[in-house]
Design an enzyme around this catalytic site. Structure first.
Site, PDB file in Angstrom:
ATOM      1  N   HIS A  85       0.839  -1.201   0.000  1.00 47.08           N
ATOM      2  CA  HIS A  85       0.000   0.000   0.000  1.00 47.08           C
ATOM      3  C   HIS A  85       0.880   1.259   0.000  1.00 47.08           C
ATOM      4  CE1 HIS A  85      -3.261  -2.504   2.165  1.00 47.08           C
ATOM      5  NE2 HIS A  85      -3.712  -2.258   0.951  1.00 47.08           N
ATOM      6  N   SER A 115      -3.587  -7.386   2.843  1.00 51.35           N
ATOM      7  CA  SER A 115      -3.976  -7.178   4.239  1.00 51.35           C
ATOM      8  C   SER A 115      -4.562  -8.456   4.835  1.00 51.35           C
ATOM      9  CB  SER A 115      -4.984  -6.036   4.355  1.00 51.35           C
ATOM     10  OG  SER A 115      -4.387  -4.816   4.026  1.00 51.35           O
ATOM     11  N   LYS A 144     -15.843  -7.479   4.480  1.00 49.20           N
ATOM     12  CA  LYS A 144     -14.704  -7.942   5.274  1.00 49.20           C
ATOM     13  C   LYS A 144     -14.968  -7.727   6.755  1.00 49.20           C
ATOM     14  CE  LYS A 144     -11.264  -6.776   1.732  1.00 49.20           C
ATOM     15  NZ  LYS A 144     -10.068  -5.963   1.444  1.00 49.20           N
ATOM     16  N   ARG A 196      -2.534  -6.199  -7.967  1.00 49.90           N
ATOM     17  CA  ARG A 196      -1.532  -7.250  -7.779  1.00 49.90           C
ATOM     18  C   ARG A 196      -1.639  -8.375  -8.800  1.00 49.90           C
ATOM     19  NH1 ARG A 196      -3.364  -8.352  -1.894  1.00 49.90           N
ATOM     20  NH2 ARG A 196      -5.180  -8.237  -3.183  1.00 49.90           N
TER      21      ARG A 196
END
Length: 161
Positions: free
Chosen positions: A18, A132, A42, A95
């Site tokens: 990040h 994360s 989440k 990613r």
């Protein structure tokens, strides 16, 4: 006219990947807003205010440019925040192809709703495998997350074991 961009994310917790995206985006725009948003899909490890604080500390620790503002947003659409601060660009770190497939429809809708464009930045290969979610899992099982997160985050997570 200032070029203003927003880097949104849950940042739960912020990772070195990040920070890589944030630092590179800060070099491309006059103002950069790092926006911590709630992701209802989440389960959060850290409260939003704690995430904001850790990002602020990590940005200072990394001696990043002074054009970075870290804040949060929990009401309304992301493009509403962009409109409020005069941002015309969202910056997203990508990613893999999975991220592209997930982010593309949102980018199109954000452009349609408010004329906000999305720029995808590829990560430094050293951080391309880190998420994360992975950090939360490793930390939750007592593993060392220091290779994946800023020092302030690693220290915070270790102090709250």
């Amino acid at each position: 006219m200032s070029r203003i961009a927003v880097v949104p994310g849950s940042f739960d917790p912020v990772t070195l990947g990040h920070l890589d995206v944030i630092e590179r985006a800060a070099g491309l725009f006059d103002e950069l807003h790092v926006l911590v948003v709630h992701n209802p899909a989440k389960t959060a490890l850290l409260p939003i205010a704690q995430r904001v604080s850790l990002i602020q500390e990590a940005v200072v620790e990394a001696s990043m440019p002074g054009n970075i503002t870290v804040t949060s947003w929990s009401v309304g659409l992301l493009v509403d925040y962009c409109t409020d601060v005069g941002a015309s660009v969202l910056v997203k770190g990508i990613r893999s192809q999975v991220d592209v497939a997930y982010e593309t429809p949102m980018a199109i809708v954000n452009r349609n709703l408010a004329g906000v464009e999305t720029i995808f930045l590829l990560p430094d290969p050293a951080h391309a495998h880190v998420s994360s979610s992975l950090v939360r899992q490793v930390a939750g099982l007592g593993g060392d997350v220091s290779p994946y997160v800023p020092r302030v985050v690693s220290a915070f997570l270790q102090s709250n074991d």
